[in-house]
Design a protein around this motif. Sequence first.
Motif, PDB file in Angstrom:
ATOM      1  N   TYR A  59       8.492  -9.868  17.389  1.00 20.80           N
ATOM      2  CA  TYR A  59       7.414 -10.115  18.334  1.00 20.80           C
ATOM      3  C   TYR A  59       7.900 -10.771  19.626  1.00 20.80           C
ATOM      4  CZ  TYR A  59       4.041  -8.949  14.683  1.00 20.80           C
ATOM      5  OH  TYR A  59       3.314  -8.292  13.725  1.00 20.80           O
ATOM      6  N   GLY A  60       9.100 -11.319  19.608  1.00 19.24           N
ATOM      7  CA  GLY A  60       9.620 -11.941  20.818  1.00 19.24           C
ATOM      8  C   GLY A  60      10.445 -11.016  21.687  1.00 19.24           C
ATOM      9  N   ARG A  61      10.483  -9.735  21.325  1.00 20.87           N
ATOM     10  CA  ARG A  61      11.338  -8.786  22.043  1.00 20.87           C
ATOM     11  C   ARG A  61      10.981  -8.703  23.532  1.00 20.87           C
ATOM     12  NH1 ARG A  61      10.193  -4.454  19.258  1.00 20.87           N
ATOM     13  NH2 ARG A  61      11.851  -4.811  17.735  1.00 20.87           N
ATOM     14  N   GLY A  62       9.693  -8.554  23.815  1.00 20.65           N
ATOM     15  CA  GLY A  62       9.276  -8.404  25.209  1.00 20.65           C
ATOM     16  C   GLY A  62       9.622  -9.613  26.058  1.00 20.65           C
ATOM     17  N   ALA A  63       9.351 -10.804  25.526  1.00 25.62           N
ATOM     18  CA  ALA A  63       9.657 -12.026  26.262  1.00 25.62           C
ATOM     19  C   ALA A  63      11.156 -12.178  26.464  1.00 25.62           C
ATOM     20  CB  ALA A  63       9.096 -13.244  25.528  1.00 25.62           C
ATOM     21  N   ALA A  64      11.948 -11.850  25.441  1.00 23.10           N
ATOM     22  CA  ALA A  64      13.403 -11.974  25.536  1.00 23.10           C
ATOM     23  C   ALA A  64      13.957 -11.047  26.613  1.00 23.10           C
ATOM     24  CB  ALA A  64      14.042 -11.675  24.185  1.00 23.10           C
ATOM     25  N   VAL A  65      13.483  -9.800  26.605  1.00 22.97           N
ATOM     26  CA  VAL A  65      13.947  -8.841  27.613  1.00 22.97           C
ATOM     27  C   VAL A  65      13.605  -9.325  29.009  1.00 22.97           C
ATOM     28  CG1 VAL A  65      13.591  -6.510  28.530  1.00 22.97           C
ATOM     29  CG2 VAL A  65      13.898  -6.842  26.077  1.00 22.97           C
ATOM     30  N   ARG A  66      12.372  -9.798  29.192  1.00 25.66           N
ATOM     31  CA  ARG A  66      11.953 -10.270  30.515  1.00 25.66           C
ATOM     32  C   ARG A  66      12.835 -11.412  30.997  1.00 25.66           C
ATOM     33  NH1 ARG A  66       7.468 -11.384  33.966  1.00 25.66           N
ATOM     34  NH2 ARG A  66       6.513  -9.432  33.266  1.00 25.66           N
ATOM     35  N   LEU A  67      13.087 -12.402  30.128  1.00 21.99           N
ATOM     36  CA  LEU A  67      13.849 -13.575  30.554  1.00 21.99           C
ATOM     37  C   LEU A  67      15.303 -13.226  30.851  1.00 21.99           C
ATOM     38  CD1 LEU A  67      12.445 -16.320  28.157  1.00 21.99           C
ATOM     39  CD2 LEU A  67      11.841 -15.893  30.538  1.00 21.99           C
TER      40      LEU A  67
END
Length: 209
Positions: A59-67
């Motif tokens: 579930y943290g994939r999107g946030a990780a990619v963005r950061l």
Amino acid sequence: MLAGIDTHKDTLAVAVIDDTGRPAVVTELANTEAGFDALELLLEEHTVTRVGIEGSGNYGRGAAVRLVLTGGLEVVEVPPSLTSRERSGRPGQGKTDPVDAVAIARITAREAGLPAVRLAIGVAADLRALADYRAQLVAERTALANRTHSELHGLLPGYQATIPRLTAPTFLTAAQDLLDGDTSVRAQLTRRRLIRWASSPPRSGTSPG
């Protein structure tokens, strides 16, 4: 400043701590593009240099990619086992998303050897996704075969003498024939499993059943 993020389907629990480990900000953001915008602003406002994320491959994939793509931050993966250990070392707090976010932030501050998050983009990520999908299909097919064999054994003890496996159409037909006339619920469900099995041909290199 350092930050920890506890990720969930709909939300991100975020904690920013100072160099002594004291929380400066503990908040919850939406796990959406708008939430990622707010996350970036929060981390920039508090001059965060390192962020730990639990679940960057889920579930943290999107946030990780963005950061990571934004740049200027070290983004690392925090294993759930470390979060649990950190939380258990502080009795009385219980398990909540904010508590876990603070724990993740403190682990991020303390553990220099945490691995960088793996971006779920590019050719390597696509290959991982394909490999994961294949492994999922194999696991599902194996589980289906095991359950079907178990049900057949319960309905027809000794069936394996004539149907040692379910990998050939002749064996599937023979299994259906053995169940012919049995109107019990378990027999009907086993027939459905046999139909599912026949409609999901094995992938190369697999031979469950």
